[in-house]
Design a protein around this motif. Structure first.
Motif, PDB file in Angstrom:
ATOM      1  N   VAL A 150     -26.612  18.564  19.433  1.00  0.00           N
ATOM      2  CA  VAL A 150     -25.324  18.836  20.071  1.00  0.00           C
ATOM      3  C   VAL A 150     -24.543  17.530  20.187  1.00  0.00           C
ATOM      4  O   VAL A 150     -25.004  16.573  20.822  1.00  0.00           O
ATOM      5  CB  VAL A 150     -25.562  19.468  21.467  1.00  0.00           C
ATOM      6  N   ASP A 151     -23.369  17.511  19.567  1.00  0.00           N
ATOM      7  CA  ASP A 151     -22.549  16.291  19.553  1.00  0.00           C
ATOM      8  C   ASP A 151     -21.748  16.208  20.855  1.00  0.00           C
ATOM      9  O   ASP A 151     -20.853  17.025  21.089  1.00  0.00           O
ATOM     10  CB  ASP A 151     -21.616  16.341  18.337  1.00  0.00           C
ATOM     11  N   LEU A 152     -22.079  15.209  21.667  1.00  0.00           N
ATOM     12  CA  LEU A 152     -21.401  15.062  22.965  1.00  0.00           C
ATOM     13  C   LEU A 152     -19.891  14.886  22.779  1.00  0.00           C
ATOM     14  O   LEU A 152     -19.101  15.318  23.621  1.00  0.00           O
ATOM     15  CB  LEU A 152     -22.000  13.874  23.727  1.00  0.00           C
ATOM     16  N   ARG A 153     -19.508  14.249  21.673  1.00  0.00           N
ATOM     17  CA  ARG A 153     -18.077  14.015  21.418  1.00  0.00           C
ATOM     18  C   ARG A 153     -17.276  15.322  21.440  1.00  0.00           C
ATOM     19  O   ARG A 153     -16.137  15.354  21.870  1.00  0.00           O
ATOM     20  CB  ARG A 153     -17.929  13.311  20.056  1.00  0.00           C
ATOM     21  N   GLY A 154     -17.896  16.371  20.978  1.00  0.00           N
ATOM     22  CA  GLY A 154     -17.231  17.678  20.947  1.00  0.00           C
ATOM     23  C   GLY A 154     -16.839  18.182  22.334  1.00  0.00           C
ATOM     24  O   GLY A 154     -16.032  19.093  22.466  1.00  0.00           O
ATOM     25  N   PHE A 155     -17.414  17.579  23.376  1.00  0.00           N
ATOM     26  CA  PHE A 155     -17.111  17.988  24.751  1.00  0.00           C
ATOM     27  C   PHE A 155     -16.242  16.948  25.462  1.00  0.00           C
ATOM     28  O   PHE A 155     -16.062  16.990  26.671  1.00  0.00           O
ATOM     29  CB  PHE A 155     -18.415  18.208  25.536  1.00  0.00           C
ATOM     30  N   GLY A 156     -15.746  15.986  24.667  1.00  0.00           N
ATOM     31  CA  GLY A 156     -14.929  14.910  25.227  1.00  0.00           C
ATOM     32  C   GLY A 156     -13.653  15.442  25.865  1.00  0.00           C
ATOM     33  O   GLY A 156     -13.197  16.549  25.563  1.00  0.00           O
ATOM     34  N   VAL A 157     -13.080  14.603  26.725  1.00  0.00           N
ATOM     35  CA  VAL A 157     -11.918  15.015  27.527  1.00  0.00           C
ATOM     36  C   VAL A 157     -10.620  14.569  26.847  1.00  0.00           C
ATOM     37  O   VAL A 157     -10.508  13.430  26.404  1.00  0.00           O
ATOM     38  CB  VAL A 157     -12.025  14.377  28.942  1.00  0.00           C
ATOM     39  N   GLY A 158      -9.650  15.478  26.802  1.00  0.00           N
ATOM     40  CA  GLY A 158      -8.321  15.147  26.286  1.00  0.00           C
ATOM     41  C   GLY A 158      -8.285  15.054  24.772  1.00  0.00           C
ATOM     42  O   GLY A 158      -9.294  15.255  24.096  1.00  0.00           O
ATOM     43  N   PRO A 159      -7.090  14.712  24.246  1.00  0.00           N
ATOM     44  CA  PRO A 159      -6.917  14.700  22.794  1.00  0.00           C
ATOM     45  C   PRO A 159      -7.802  13.658  22.100  1.00  0.00           C
ATOM     46  O   PRO A 159      -8.168  13.825  20.941  1.00  0.00           O
ATOM     47  CB  PRO A 159      -5.428  14.367  22.599  1.00  0.00           C
ATOM     48  N   ARG A 160      -8.165  12.609  22.838  1.00  0.00           N
ATOM     49  CA  ARG A 160      -9.005  11.569  22.237  1.00  0.00           C
ATOM     50  C   ARG A 160     -10.494  11.858  22.407  1.00  0.00           C
ATOM     51  O   ARG A 160     -11.349  11.070  22.034  1.00  0.00           O
ATOM     52  CB  ARG A 160      -8.660  10.194  22.836  1.00  0.00           C
ATOM     53  N   LYS A 161     -10.774  12.989  22.987  1.00  0.00           N
ATOM     54  CA  LYS A 161     -12.177  13.403  23.179  1.00  0.00           C
ATOM     55  C   LYS A 161     -12.977  12.301  23.885  1.00  0.00           C
ATOM     56  O   LYS A 161     -14.073  11.910  23.448  1.00  0.00           O
ATOM     57  CB  LYS A 161     -12.832  13.743  21.828  1.00  0.00           C
ATOM     58  N   GLN A 162     -12.420  11.822  24.958  1.00  0.00           N
ATOM     59  CA  GLN A 162     -13.034  10.719  25.702  1.00  0.00           C
ATOM     60  C   GLN A 162     -14.349  11.144  26.348  1.00  0.00           C
ATOM     61  O   GLN A 162     -14.427  12.223  26.955  1.00  0.00           O
ATOM     62  CB  GLN A 162     -12.061  10.255  26.794  1.00  0.00           C
ATOM     63  N   VAL A 163     -15.376  10.290  26.182  1.00  0.00           N
ATOM     64  CA  VAL A 163     -16.692  10.618  26.770  1.00  0.00           C
ATOM     65  C   VAL A 163     -17.164   9.554  27.762  1.00  0.00           C
ATOM     66  O   VAL A 163     -18.133   9.760  28.486  1.00  0.00           O
ATOM     67  CB  VAL A 163     -17.784  10.774  25.682  1.00  0.00           C
ATOM     68  N   ASP A 164     -16.476   8.403  27.771  1.00  0.00           N
ATOM     69  CA  ASP A 164     -16.918   7.328  28.658  1.00  0.00           C
ATOM     70  C   ASP A 164     -15.712   6.670  29.304  1.00  0.00           C
ATOM     71  O   ASP A 164     -14.595   6.796  28.825  1.00  0.00           O
ATOM     72  CB  ASP A 164     -17.751   6.297  27.894  1.00  0.00           C
ATOM     73  N   ASP A 165     -15.990   5.967  30.416  1.00  0.00           N
ATOM     74  CA  ASP A 165     -14.896   5.281  31.105  1.00  0.00           C
ATOM     75  C   ASP A 165     -15.489   4.110  31.884  1.00  0.00           C
ATOM     76  O   ASP A 165     -16.715   3.981  32.001  1.00  0.00           O
ATOM     77  CB  ASP A 165     -14.169   6.274  32.030  1.00  0.00           C
ATOM     78  N   THR A 166     -14.577   3.292  32.421  1.00  0.00           N
ATOM     79  CA  THR A 166     -15.028   2.094  33.139  1.00  0.00           C
ATOM     80  C   THR A 166     -15.709   2.485  34.456  1.00  0.00           C
ATOM     81  O   THR A 166     -15.392   3.523  35.042  1.00  0.00           O
ATOM     82  CB  THR A 166     -13.823   1.185  33.440  1.00  0.00           C
ATOM     83  N   PRO A 167     -16.651   1.657  34.923  1.00  0.00           N
ATOM     84  CA  PRO A 167     -17.373   2.014  36.154  1.00  0.00           C
ATOM     85  C   PRO A 167     -16.470   1.985  37.386  1.00  0.00           C
ATOM     86  O   PRO A 167     -15.680   1.057  37.529  1.00  0.00           O
ATOM     87  CB  PRO A 167     -18.449   0.922  36.276  1.00  0.00           C
ATOM     88  N   ALA A 168     -16.589   3.001  38.217  1.00  0.00           N
ATOM     89  CA  ALA A 168     -15.867   2.995  39.493  1.00  0.00           C
ATOM     90  C   ALA A 168     -16.354   1.792  40.290  1.00  0.00           C
ATOM     91  O   ALA A 168     -17.561   1.529  40.333  1.00  0.00           O
ATOM     92  CB  ALA A 168     -16.153   4.290  40.251  1.00  0.00           C
ATOM     93  N   GLY A 169     -15.429   1.040  40.879  1.00  0.00           N
ATOM     94  CA  GLY A 169     -15.815  -0.141  41.650  1.00  0.00           C
ATOM     95  C   GLY A 169     -15.848  -1.401  40.805  1.00  0.00           C
ATOM     96  O   GLY A 169     -16.121  -2.487  41.309  1.00  0.00           O
ATOM     97  N   GLY A 170     -15.595  -1.264  39.501  1.00  0.00           N
ATOM     98  CA  GLY A 170     -15.539  -2.418  38.601  1.00  0.00           C
ATOM     99  C   GLY A 170     -16.882  -2.768  37.999  1.00  0.00           C
ATOM    100  O   GLY A 170     -17.910  -2.173  38.341  1.00  0.00           O
TER     101      GLY A 170
END
Ligand code: ADE
Length: 213
Positions: free
Chosen positions: A36-56
């Motif tokens: 199962v390709d996680l990218r296929g469940f990405g968010v938004g048009p860019r299929k985002q799957v990761d982001d910066t850590p909360a708190g830096g």
């Protein structure tokens, strides 16, 4: 048993899962797998799957939405599946754990981490966190292959009968095995121990027992 693997790099599993013992097990209908390709469940048009850590801080964290969406998709075909997250902070995986999962016979959903880890909130959808040892890999793909391989070979019927009996002696989590040899009887002056060529099965069994390590 069905094993679904959620990963950003599903291709890396194809070769291994379609080769050798795992292929034979799949062909015999003893196990099936789905990548199962996680990218296929990405968010938004860019299929985002990761982001910066909360708190830096450094690195990127796998987001909760895509991971939970992928787990929920997997659960549609395997509602009772056990969900395993591969992470270096998990319990170290042992032979007895592989045996336990094979005995339980539940389908498995294996999630491979990447980057600096997962958003902690995914843990509400996870049954077990598993590490394959005290080192940090770049992702959970190799650990997922290790766990899948160790479990599938213990599914009844995947190996010959002799081997499964032998597994019982591994229940102490030490893989005690005797040395093995095959032809030729002598290679560059190095000989197979005489007893193994003696044809005396009792002596051979004794030698093997005494030479387990
Ligand atoms: N991801 C990164 N390192 C790992 C390990 N040692 N075990 C399981 N998952 C991991």
């Amino acid at each position: 048993m069905k094993i679904q693997v959620i990963s950003l790099f599903p291709k890396v599993f194809e070769e291994y899962f379609s080769t050798s013992m795992l292929r034979k097990a799949a062909e015999a209908g003893l196990f099936e797998y789905e990548l199962v390709d996680l990218r296929g469940f990405g968010v938004g048009p860019r299929k985002q799957v990761d982001d910066t850590p909360a708190g830096g801080g450094d690195g990127m964290v796998l987001m909760v939405e895509p991971v939970v969406a992928a787990i929920e998709k997997c659960k549609e075909s395997s509602p009772n599946a056990k969900v395993l997250a591969m992470t270096p902070r998990g319990q170290t995986f042992k032979q007895s754990d592989a045996q336990g999962l094979a005995d339980e016979g539940r389908d498995l959903i294996i999630i491979c981490g990447r980057y600096e880890g997962f958003d902690e909130r995914i843990m509400d959808w996870v049954d077990e966190e598993i590490s394959i040892g005290n080192y940090v890999l770049t992702g959970g793909e190799l650990p997922a292959m290790v766990v899948a391989d160790a479990v599938v070979r213990l599914i009844p019927g995947v190996l010959g009968g002799d081997q499964s009996a032998e597994d019982e002696s591994f229940s102490d989590d030490k893989t005690r095995e005797h040395p093995q040899y095959t032809k030729p009887a002598e290679f560059r002056g190095k000989k197979i121990p005489d007893v193994l060529l003696s044809g005396d099965h009792a002596k051979i069994a004794k030698w093997r027992e005494e030479n387990k390590s």
